[in-house]
Design a protein around this motif. Structure first.
Motif, PDB file in Angstrom:
ATOM      1  N   SER A 364       7.117 -11.696  -3.711  1.00 42.15           N
ATOM      2  CA  SER A 364       7.149 -11.634  -5.186  1.00 42.15           C
ATOM      3  C   SER A 364       5.699 -11.941  -5.724  1.00 42.15           C
ATOM      4  O   SER A 364       5.047 -11.495  -6.735  1.00 42.15           O
ATOM      5  CB  SER A 364       8.334 -12.521  -6.081  1.00 42.15           C
ATOM      6  N   ARG A 365       4.953 -12.951  -4.993  1.00 43.91           N
ATOM      7  CA  ARG A 365       3.824 -13.305  -5.330  1.00 43.91           C
ATOM      8  C   ARG A 365       2.588 -12.349  -5.050  1.00 43.91           C
ATOM      9  O   ARG A 365       1.823 -11.880  -5.836  1.00 43.91           O
ATOM     10  CB  ARG A 365       3.255 -14.765  -4.759  1.00 43.91           C
ATOM     11  N   LEU A 366       2.873 -11.734  -3.732  1.00 43.43           N
ATOM     12  CA  LEU A 366       2.212 -10.399  -3.457  1.00 43.43           C
ATOM     13  C   LEU A 366       2.140  -9.276  -4.576  1.00 43.43           C
ATOM     14  O   LEU A 366       1.097  -8.704  -4.739  1.00 43.43           O
ATOM     15  CB  LEU A 366       2.596 -10.043  -2.093  1.00 43.43           C
ATOM     16  N   ARG A 367       3.313  -9.097  -5.029  1.00 43.30           N
ATOM     17  CA  ARG A 367       3.605  -8.094  -6.004  1.00 43.30           C
ATOM     18  C   ARG A 367       2.916  -8.321  -7.116  1.00 43.30           C
ATOM     19  O   ARG A 367       2.571  -7.416  -7.920  1.00 43.30           O
ATOM     20  CB  ARG A 367       4.943  -7.781  -6.138  1.00 43.30           C
ATOM     21  N   GLU A 368       2.463  -9.372  -7.478  1.00 39.09           N
ATOM     22  CA  GLU A 368       1.585  -9.634  -8.616  1.00 39.09           C
ATOM     23  C   GLU A 368       0.218  -8.894  -8.393  1.00 39.09           C
ATOM     24  O   GLU A 368      -0.358  -8.539  -9.514  1.00 39.09           O
ATOM     25  CB  GLU A 368       1.470 -11.249  -8.773  1.00 39.09           C
ATOM     26  N   LEU A 369      -0.171  -8.629  -7.181  1.00 36.31           N
ATOM     27  CA  LEU A 369      -1.266  -8.108  -7.088  1.00 36.31           C
ATOM     28  C   LEU A 369      -1.373  -6.547  -7.453  1.00 36.31           C
ATOM     29  O   LEU A 369      -2.472  -5.906  -7.149  1.00 36.31           O
ATOM     30  CB  LEU A 369      -2.010  -8.348  -5.677  1.00 36.31           C
ATOM     31  N   ALA A 370      -0.175  -6.010  -7.447  1.00 33.21           N
ATOM     32  CA  ALA A 370       0.240  -4.585  -7.458  1.00 33.21           C
ATOM     33  C   ALA A 370      -0.615  -4.111  -8.815  1.00 33.21           C
ATOM     34  O   ALA A 370      -1.101  -2.764  -8.704  1.00 33.21           O
ATOM     35  CB  ALA A 370       1.563  -4.173  -7.576  1.00 33.21           C
ATOM     36  N   SER A 371      -1.161  -4.924  -9.892  1.00 28.03           N
ATOM     37  CA  SER A 371      -1.704  -4.346 -10.893  1.00 28.03           C
ATOM     38  C   SER A 371      -3.128  -4.297 -10.773  1.00 28.03           C
ATOM     39  O   SER A 371      -3.804  -3.788 -11.825  1.00 28.03           O
ATOM     40  CB  SER A 371      -1.334  -5.262 -12.140  1.00 28.03           C
ATOM     41  N   HIS A 372      -3.735  -4.935  -9.729  1.00 30.88           N
ATOM     42  CA  HIS A 372      -5.093  -4.720  -9.677  1.00 30.88           C
ATOM     43  C   HIS A 372      -5.798  -3.329  -9.431  1.00 30.88           C
ATOM     44  O   HIS A 372      -5.112  -2.533  -8.977  1.00 30.88           O
ATOM     45  CB  HIS A 372      -5.531  -5.441  -8.496  1.00 30.88           C
ATOM     46  N   ARG A 373      -6.846  -2.965  -9.870  1.00 34.22           N
ATOM     47  CA  ARG A 373      -7.247  -1.426  -9.998  1.00 34.22           C
ATOM     48  C   ARG A 373      -7.299  -0.926  -8.618  1.00 34.22           C
ATOM     49  O   ARG A 373      -7.331   0.475  -8.551  1.00 34.22           O
ATOM     50  CB  ARG A 373      -8.258  -1.412 -10.810  1.00 34.22           C
ATOM     51  N   LEU A 374      -7.463  -1.599  -7.566  1.00 38.62           N
ATOM     52  CA  LEU A 374      -7.615  -1.111  -6.052  1.00 38.62           C
ATOM     53  C   LEU A 374      -6.337  -0.963  -5.480  1.00 38.62           C
ATOM     54  O   LEU A 374      -6.408  -0.347  -4.551  1.00 38.62           O
ATOM     55  CB  LEU A 374      -8.524  -2.073  -5.257  1.00 38.62           C
ATOM     56  N   VAL A 375      -5.259  -1.410  -6.198  1.00 41.83           N
ATOM     57  CA  VAL A 375      -3.943  -1.567  -5.336  1.00 41.83           C
ATOM     58  C   VAL A 375      -2.985  -0.479  -5.713  1.00 41.83           C
ATOM     59  O   VAL A 375      -2.446  -0.222  -6.751  1.00 41.83           O
ATOM     60  CB  VAL A 375      -3.446  -2.796  -5.403  1.00 41.83           C
ATOM     61  N   GLY A 376      -2.824   0.321  -4.757  1.00 45.81           N
ATOM     62  CA  GLY A 376      -1.594   1.535  -4.782  1.00 45.81           C
ATOM     63  C   GLY A 376      -0.452   0.887  -4.677  1.00 45.81           C
ATOM     64  O   GLY A 376       0.512   1.182  -5.676  1.00 45.81           O
ATOM     65  N   GLU A 377      -0.025   0.287  -3.472  1.00 50.36           N
ATOM     66  CA  GLU A 377       1.300  -0.317  -3.355  1.00 50.36           C
ATOM     67  C   GLU A 377       1.410  -1.453  -2.605  1.00 50.36           C
ATOM     68  O   GLU A 377       0.446  -1.960  -1.937  1.00 50.36           O
ATOM     69  CB  GLU A 377       2.066   0.818  -2.458  1.00 50.36           C
ATOM     70  N   VAL A 378       2.121  -2.471  -3.008  1.00 55.87           N
ATOM     71  CA  VAL A 378       2.533  -3.827  -2.415  1.00 55.87           C
ATOM     72  C   VAL A 378       3.848  -3.507  -1.649  1.00 55.87           C
ATOM     73  O   VAL A 378       4.652  -2.989  -2.497  1.00 55.87           O
ATOM     74  CB  VAL A 378       2.373  -4.835  -3.182  1.00 55.87           C
ATOM     75  N   ARG A 379       3.879  -3.607  -0.289  1.00 58.55           N
ATOM     76  CA  ARG A 379       5.145  -3.493   0.259  1.00 58.55           C
ATOM     77  C   ARG A 379       5.534  -4.570   1.347  1.00 58.55           C
ATOM     78  O   ARG A 379       4.426  -5.130   1.875  1.00 58.55           O
ATOM     79  CB  ARG A 379       5.384  -1.972   1.041  1.00 58.55           C
ATOM     80  N   GLY A 380       6.640  -4.872   1.619  1.00 55.43           N
ATOM     81  CA  GLY A 380       7.035  -5.685   2.835  1.00 55.43           C
ATOM     82  C   GLY A 380       8.151  -6.135   2.708  1.00 55.43           C
ATOM     83  O   GLY A 380       9.374  -5.562   1.937  1.00 55.43           O
ATOM     84  N   HIS A 381       8.549  -7.031   3.473  1.00 58.35           N
ATOM     85  CA  HIS A 381       9.997  -7.402   4.050  1.00 58.35           C
ATOM     86  C   HIS A 381      10.088  -8.724   4.605  1.00 58.35           C
ATOM     87  O   HIS A 381       9.033  -8.941   5.563  1.00 58.35           O
ATOM     88  CB  HIS A 381      10.516  -6.567   5.106  1.00 58.35           C
ATOM     89  N   GLY A 382      10.443  -9.820   4.153  1.00 54.57           N
ATOM     90  CA  GLY A 382      10.479 -11.359   4.863  1.00 54.57           C
ATOM     91  C   GLY A 382       8.885 -11.676   4.869  1.00 54.57           C
ATOM     92  O   GLY A 382       8.429 -11.908   3.893  1.00 54.57           O
ATOM     93  N   LEU A 383       8.373 -11.802   6.042  1.00 58.85           N
ATOM     94  CA  LEU A 383       7.093 -12.316   6.124  1.00 58.85           C
ATOM     95  C   LEU A 383       6.115 -11.414   6.629  1.00 58.85           C
ATOM     96  O   LEU A 383       5.422 -11.666   7.544  1.00 58.85           O
ATOM     97  CB  LEU A 383       7.105 -13.830   6.664  1.00 58.85           C
ATOM     98  N   ILE A 384       6.451 -10.252   6.451  1.00 58.25           N
ATOM     99  CA  ILE A 384       5.529  -9.008   6.778  1.00 58.25           C
ATOM    100  C   ILE A 384       5.021  -8.217   5.555  1.00 58.25           C
ATOM    101  O   ILE A 384       6.028  -8.149   4.657  1.00 58.25           O
ATOM    102  CB  ILE A 384       6.030  -8.205   7.993  1.00 58.25           C
ATOM    103  N   ALA A 385       3.789  -7.900   5.527  1.00 59.92           N
ATOM    104  CA  ALA A 385       3.605  -7.037   4.213  1.00 59.92           C
ATOM    105  C   ALA A 385       2.221  -6.412   4.281  1.00 59.92           C
ATOM    106  O   ALA A 385       1.316  -6.847   5.244  1.00 59.92           O
ATOM    107  CB  ALA A 385       3.420  -8.077   2.860  1.00 59.92           C
ATOM    108  N   ALA A 386       2.256  -5.359   3.376  1.00 60.06           N
ATOM    109  CA  ALA A 386       0.857  -4.617   3.143  1.00 60.06           C
ATOM    110  C   ALA A 386       0.431  -4.550   1.750  1.00 60.06           C
ATOM    111  O   ALA A 386       1.271  -4.336   0.883  1.00 60.06           O
ATOM    112  CB  ALA A 386       1.051  -3.364   3.799  1.00 60.06           C
ATOM    113  N   ILE A 387      -0.819  -4.420   1.443  1.00 61.28           N
ATOM    114  CA  ILE A 387      -1.274  -4.074   0.305  1.00 61.28           C
ATOM    115  C   ILE A 387      -2.423  -2.505   0.382  1.00 61.28           C
ATOM    116  O   ILE A 387      -3.226  -2.953   1.213  1.00 61.28           O
ATOM    117  CB  ILE A 387      -2.315  -5.218  -0.033  1.00 61.28           C
ATOM    118  N   GLU A 388      -1.994  -1.652   0.119  1.00 64.40           N
ATOM    119  CA  GLU A 388      -2.671  -0.520   0.217  1.00 64.40           C
ATOM    120  C   GLU A 388      -3.638  -0.378  -0.732  1.00 64.40           C
ATOM    121  O   GLU A 388      -3.410  -0.003  -2.186  1.00 64.40           O
ATOM    122  CB  GLU A 388      -1.563   0.884   0.247  1.00 64.40           C
ATOM    123  N   LEU A 389      -4.909  -0.184  -0.560  1.00 62.54           N
ATOM    124  CA  LEU A 389      -5.853   0.167  -1.425  1.00 62.54           C
ATOM    125  C   LEU A 389      -6.131   1.618  -1.600  1.00 62.54           C
ATOM    126  O   LEU A 389      -6.139   2.381  -0.649  1.00 62.54           O
ATOM    127  CB  LEU A 389      -7.479  -0.523  -0.887  1.00 62.54           C
TER     128      LEU A 389
END
Ligand code: PXG
Length: 460
Positions: A364-389
């Protein structure tokens, strides 16, 4: 700090020695020699310390693998005790050793139902090569000698040995080495909805991607297809989370065409996705499972191939020597460390942590970054995640690769005290399962700063 002989040299001396003598993985040696390698010299919990005393939060758990975190004295102690009691004996000539017998029982307990026969090796790559051989052998025993092609996926990562690199679907891994091996593997689409989904819903797209496997089986003829291999979540390809519809459809297709199903759990295994295995998270019932990394939390090299059902029964009853195995298969020190590592994961409820509170907080904290202008998608499960620029959120278009968006972000991340990896322009994270909420907060703050710095570099 301790003055161990191996760390007594100055950073400059170690950099010079490394540049001169160390052929390193996936490295442009010329460029790195000019710049100077970073020397990691100690670690504790989720934190690394380099030879200059700089501390870094390890958002990658080593290489997706130090699940119990660094500095576990009991893992060092069990290795030390086992080294004194029996440092080595082989398991070739009708012998075994105590720790490996314990490990088998432990793995049978934690792996998905039915998986109860294990072959041991030293790396995820050799485990996948073992599986390739065992797929061939299985179908030979069944008298279906043409059923040999393995179907794998684009962007899959299965290792670097001849077989495993052929299975891998990252195209930069092939041309330098004349791979894939001929008549060996066919690659199909991965379930990468964010990039390839177009107008389709994730569910529709998941079915479409799974049916690419069905089409390929039909093209090749089911009588020629031995197995399908996939990571439950593709890790090194960019943390590609399959839509919920994907794996059930893959399972149906494998059953319908009598194709063996191999789950490569090297990254997903041992709690990463919030259950013991990615197969548990997605309801996969594999014939073979590849395990490494988290098996020992990387304290010592070890891999395992898990087998179940008719595959295990067929090999148990083969009635002949099966001519496969390594000097270090079932190494007693590695097995002792693996058993204790699994005990720690159970005792500290690290799987429940990744699947519960901490995993949810991280996501949930990572998803706060989804509104950043460079971030297309935040995705993940458990303790693995990706932030796609991305360059443009609406069209999901990426930056020109020459602009090195991901690499820039990674460099800022290191400079700001966080290890985060870049897969093309996808920032990936896979911290130790012991990470605290405070450390997650530190991580999010650093990532936010690095996204701003990267945006500034790119004139956004
Ligand atoms: N399967 C999977 C799913 C992996 O992630 C291997 C097999 C091979 O394991 P060994 O132990 O032979 O390395 C892996 C390894 C990266 C990166 O850049 C990922 C891996 C290894 C090296 C780099 O993300 N995964």
């Amino acid at each position: 700090m301790s003055a161990l002989p191996r760390t007594r040299n100055s950073t400059a001396a170690m950099q010079a020695a490394d540049a001169r003598h160390h052929f390193k993985p996936f490295t442009d040696h010329k460029a790195l020699a000019a710049k100077g390698v970073r020397v990691i010299s100690s670690a504790e919990g989720c934190w690394l310390t380099d030879s200059e005393g700089v501390r870094l939060l390890d958002g990658m758990a080593g290489l997706w693998s130090v699940n119990v975190g660094y500095g576990r004295k009991e893992l060092a102690e069990i290795a030390y005790e086992q080294l004194q009691e029996l440092p080595y004996y082989n398991s070739f000539f009708q012998t075994t050793n105590p720790p490996v017998t314990e490990l088998g029982e432990k793995l049978a307990e934690v792996t998905p139902e039915g998986i109860d026969l294990f072959a041991y090796g030293n790396s995820g790559s050799d485990a996948n090569d073992t599986i390739v051989k065992l797929v061939r052998y299985f179908w030979n025993l069944k008298g279906k000698k043409k059923k040999k092609t393995i179907i794998s996926r684009q962007l899959g990562y299965h290792g670097v040995t001849l077989g495993a690199a052929s299975l891998s679907g990252l195209t930069n891994m092939h041309p330098q080495f004349d791979l894939p091996l001929p008549h060996f593997v066919e690659h199909v689409a991965s379930p990468y909805w964010y990039r390839d989904g177009g107008d389709r819903s994730p569910e529709e797209f998941g079915i479409w991607a799974a049916r690419e496997l069905e089409k390929k089986i039909q093209d090749l003829g089911p009588e020629n297809v031995g197995a399908f291999i996939g990571e439950p979540i593709q890790g090194a390809g960019g943390v590609i989370i399959p839509p919920a519809s994907y794996w059930p459809e893959i399972q149906r297709i494998c059953a319908e065409y009598d194709v063996l199903l191999i789950a490569d759990e090297v990254i997903c295994g041992f709690g990463r996705t919030g259950k013991w295995f990615g197969s548990d998270t997605f309801g996969i019932k594999p014939d073979f499972m590849t395990m490494a990394k988290g098996l020992t939390s990387s304290y010592i090299p070890m891999s395992a191939v898990g087998m179940g059902g008719r595959v295990a029964e067929t090999f148990r009853n083969a009635g002949e020597d099966i001519a496969h195995g390594f000097t270090y298969s079932g190494h007693p020190v590695a097995a002792a460390v693996a058993v204790r590592n699994l005990e720690i994961i159970q005792r500290e409820k690290l799987v429940e942590r990744a699947g519960g509170d901490i995993g949810a907080y991280f996501q949930s904290r990572l998803r706060e970054l989804a509104s950043h202008r460079l971030v297309g998608e935040v995705r993940g499960h458990g303790l693995i995640a990706a932030i796609e620029l991305v360059e443009d959120k609406a069209s999901r278009s990426h930056f020109d690769p020459k602009r090195n968006a991901g690499y820039r972000c990674r460099q800022h991340s290191f400079a700001n005290g966080l290890v985060m990896r870049a897969v093309r322009d996808i920032m990936v994270l896979s911290p130790p399962l012991i990470i605290s909420k405070e450390e997650i907060d530190t991580m999010i703050g650093t990532i936010a700063r690095c996204l701003d710095l990267t945006a500034a570099d790119l004139g956004r």
